[in-house]
Design an enzyme around this catalytic site. Sequence first.
Site, short mmCIF file in Angstrom:
data_model
loop_
_atom_site.label_atom_id
_atom_site.label_comp_id
_atom_site.label_asym_id
_atom_site.label_seq_id
_atom_site.Cartn_x
_atom_site.Cartn_y
_atom_site.Cartn_z
CD1 TRP A 100 -2.06 -2.18 2.01
CD2 TRP A 100 -2.88 -1.47 0.05
NE1 TRP A 100 -3.02 -3.07 1.59
CE2 TRP A 100 -3.53 -2.67 0.41
CE3 TRP A 100 -3.23 -0.83 -1.15
CZ2 TRP A 100 -4.52 -3.25 -0.40
CZ3 TRP A 100 -4.22 -1.41 -1.95
CH2 TRP A 100 -4.85 -2.59 -1.58
CG ASP A 167 -3.21 3.78 4.15
OD1 ASP A 167 -4.27 3.62 4.78
OD2 ASP A 167 -2.89 3.08 3.16
CE LYS A 191 -8.59 -3.55 3.90
NZ LYS A 191 -7.60 -2.61 3.43
C1 PLP Z 1 -7.02 -2.14 2.08
C2 PLP Z 1 -6.01 -1.07 2.18
C3 PLP Z 1 -5.90 -0.06 1.22
C4 PLP Z 1 -6.77 -0.01 -0.02
O1 PLP Z 1 -8.02 0.44 0.32
P1 PLP Z 1 -9.15 0.73 -0.78
O2 PLP Z 1 -10.21 1.35 0.07
O3 PLP Z 1 -9.52 -0.57 -1.38
O4 PLP Z 1 -8.59 1.67 -1.77
C5 PLP Z 1 -4.96 0.92 1.41
N1 PLP Z 1 -4.15 0.91 2.49
C6 PLP Z 1 -4.22 -0.05 3.42
C7 PLP Z 1 -3.28 0.00 4.59
C8 PLP Z 1 -5.14 -1.07 3.29
O5 PLP Z 1 -5.22 -2.04 4.23
#
Ligand code: PLP
Length: 354
Positions: A100, A167, A191
């Site tokens: 990511w 993030d 998540k």
């Molecule tokens: C799942 C995830 C993403 C991607 O998320 P989307 O909402 O599908 O774009 C980005 N960063 C992390 C840390 C993730 O676990």
Amino acid sequence: MKLHNFSAGPSILPKEVMHQAAEAVKELDNSKLSLIEISHRSKAFMDIMDEACERALRLTGLENKGYKALFLQGGASLQFLMAAYNLLETKAGYLNTGTWSDKAIKEAKLFGEVLEVASSKDQNYNYIPKEYSIPSKLDYLHLTTNNTIFGTQYKEIPEANTSLVADMSSDIFSRTFDYSKFDLFYAGAQKNMGPAGTTLVIVKESILGNVSRSIPSMLDYKIQADKDSMFNTPPVFPVYTSMLNMRWIEAQGGIKALGEKNAVKAALIYGEIDRNSLFEGFANKEDRSEMNATFNLKDSALSEAFDGLCQTAGISGLKGHRSVGGYRASMYNALPIESVEVLVNCMQILEEKY
Ligand SMILES: *Cc1c(COP(=O)(O)O)cnc(C)c1O
């Protein structure tokens, strides 16, 4: 009985939340209308959006501190580019701790110079880099607090002389730390917060409006903030369900109480991974994630037997990501400790048999 849901995302939500969300789709609070058939500008929905934003700021301890909570669309993946679009004037630093982060770097490069300050790519991202120096004069430093795929997590937030951007998709609301260290953080809902379809963005308002480029309206945090996430029709169902989940979190005693439970769940699974002669952990011990535990069978010939045991026990979503292989137990807030006990029991039965 539902399955023991270890899915990495979309992932488990509290059953009360699921139940209330389902009811609201049929009828919202005795209004004789469904949540998904009313105007997003109705008082009923505006109250929901306000409550969601208020709760997000309260849970992170950022009320009345110059931050704004937004519920946007496009997932965390859109934030990879939106953060850079809005904040990257000349040069930004990125800590590369997994798939990511790597994707965030790729998007940011479209907007300016990107310095990879540190990376753990050399060992397939099984650790969090610690020895590095952060250059001065960065527009911001970006990190991924929890690496969902590889199962590593920052235990301490790096001290940087610059704006921190993070993030937090897979560990938002899972542990207490000083969220005010960050000027901007974001999390795709699916998540640890709600259903897919919305992304929580919390931003310090004073950092906005400082880049020289013009920004398309939908991608401009300032416009989204001025319009209270209502520049266009917001994703009403994911916002509502995320709000219900934040109510649930507060009712559980907030992030602190859940963080303590998460630590107990993580200690249980990692204790068994280390004790059990058939298994080995993937991530470096001191960097292990409390949300996603990655591990392998030492002898892959036993995988069929282990998968069979797990299936019989009602365990779902344990398969590791293809870039790591093996297993990944995602233990988000809503996963009860009983589910972890069931998994540990399967690991013990396997050891007794082989
Ligand atoms: C799942 C995830 C993403 C991607 O998320 P989307 O909402 O599908 O774009 C980005 N960063 C992390 C840390 C993730 O676990």
